[in-house]
Design an enzyme around this catalytic site. Sequence first.
Site, short mmCIF file in Angstrom:
data_model
loop_
_atom_site.label_atom_id
_atom_site.label_comp_id
_atom_site.label_asym_id
_atom_site.label_seq_id
_atom_site.Cartn_x
_atom_site.Cartn_y
_atom_site.Cartn_z
N GLY A 21 0.81 -1.22 0.00
CA GLY A 21 0.00 0.00 0.00
C GLY A 21 0.84 1.26 0.00
N SER A 23 1.42 3.26 -2.44
CA SER A 23 1.09 4.20 -3.53
C SER A 23 0.58 5.54 -3.02
CB SER A 23 0.05 3.57 -4.45
OG SER A 23 -1.17 3.39 -3.75
N ARG A 24 0.01 5.53 -1.83
CA ARG A 24 -0.60 6.79 -1.33
C ARG A 24 -0.79 6.70 0.18
NH1 ARG A 24 -6.40 5.31 -1.52
NH2 ARG A 24 -6.55 3.47 -2.83
N ASN A 75 1.13 -2.55 5.53
CA ASN A 75 0.38 -1.29 5.69
C ASN A 75 -0.98 -1.29 5.00
OD1 ASN A 75 -0.03 1.81 5.76
ND2 ASN A 75 0.07 1.30 3.58
N SER A 127 -5.04 -0.15 13.98
CA SER A 127 -5.95 0.99 13.95
C SER A 127 -6.41 1.29 15.37
CB SER A 127 -7.18 0.66 13.10
OG SER A 127 -8.19 1.63 13.27
N TYR A 140 -13.77 -4.60 10.17
CA TYR A 140 -12.50 -3.86 10.23
C TYR A 140 -11.83 -4.07 11.58
CZ TYR A 140 -9.33 0.15 9.62
OH TYR A 140 -8.23 0.96 9.51
N ALA A 142 -12.32 -6.49 13.65
CA ALA A 142 -11.90 -7.90 13.77
C ALA A 142 -10.54 -8.11 13.10
CB ALA A 142 -12.95 -8.82 13.14
N LYS A 144 -8.24 -5.79 12.51
CA LYS A 144 -7.17 -5.02 13.15
C LYS A 144 -6.81 -5.60 14.52
CE LYS A 144 -6.42 -2.05 9.83
NZ LYS A 144 -5.15 -2.13 9.06
#
Length: 234
Positions: A21, A23-24, A75, A127, A140, A142, A144
Site C-alpha cells: 500500500g 502508492s498513497r 500497511n 488501527s 474492520y 476484527a 485489526k
Amino acid sequence: MRYDYERVWKGDLMRRVLITGGSRGIGKAIADKFAANGYQVTAPNRVELNLEDSASIKEFINNYKDVYFDVIINNAGCNDINMIDEIKDDEIDRMMTVNLITPIKLIRGFVGKMKENKYGRIVNIGSIWAVVSKEGRTIYSATKNGIHGVTNTLSVELAVYNILVNTVCPGFTLTEMTKKNNSPDAIIEIVKNIPIGRMAEPKEIAEAVFFLGHETNTYITGQKLVVDGGFAEK
Ligand code: NAP
C-alpha cells in the site's frame, strides 16, 4: 550468506524494506521515510501484487524468493463501514484477506531470510479501532485486532532470531480512506474529539513506523503503539 552488518553500517550495503500500500496515504509516507534514510524500498503496486488475489501473492513471493527484506511493513488496508445486518459477504472476504490473511502470507513467505540473517523488523498497521470501538466497524475491528494477535504471537516466536514485531495503530489520519469514510462536516465533528485538535498527517504515522522498524529499535517487540493525538484516551 549472512548479512554483513559492518558493511551495512558503513553504507556499502543497503537495507531493504517491503511495504504494501505504498502508492498513497500512510504507506506512501512510510515508503518516503525509509527511502530518505537510505533504505531500498520495494513497494509493489496493485498490478505487481494484488493483495486480494492468492495467485498474485504466491507469484510475488516466488519472484522475490531470493531477496532478503530486513523490514516488512504490512500497511495496506481497506475499511468498509456497515452495520452488522448490512454487511455483505464480499466485504467480509476482502477486508479479512487484505487486512489480515495477506499480511500473514507475506510474513510467512519472507521470514525465512530474516531468520537466516538473524535480523528482521516487522511492523503491522493496526488501527484505533483495535483499541476503542465505533459502530459499523465489526469486520474492520476484527481484522485489526486480528493483526495485533499476529504481532503478539510472532513477537514471542521470532524474538530468538532477533526479529522484532510490532503494531502501529493510527488514529484519524488525513488520507483518501478517511475522506471516503467521512464527510467534511463529519471530519469537523471528529476533530472536536481529538485532544490534539486535528487529524494526523500521514508522515506523523510514518515516524512511529520508522522508529519501530529501524535497527535502533533493539528491544521493543509485541507492542501496540497508538498514534492518535490522544483520541483513545478521551
Ligand atoms: P488509503 O489511503 O486508502 O490507501 C490504501 C493503500 O492500500 C493504497 O496504496 C492501496 O493501493 C492499497 N491497497 C488496498 N487494497 C489493495 C489491494 N487489494 N491490493 C493492493 N493494494 C491495495 O489508506 P490509508 O488511510 O493510508 O491506510 C493505510 C493503513 O492504515 C491501512 O491499513 C488502514 O487500515 C490503516 N489506518 C488508517 C487510518 C486513517 O485514518 N487513514 C486510521 C487507522 C488505520 P491502490 O492505490 O492501488 O488503491
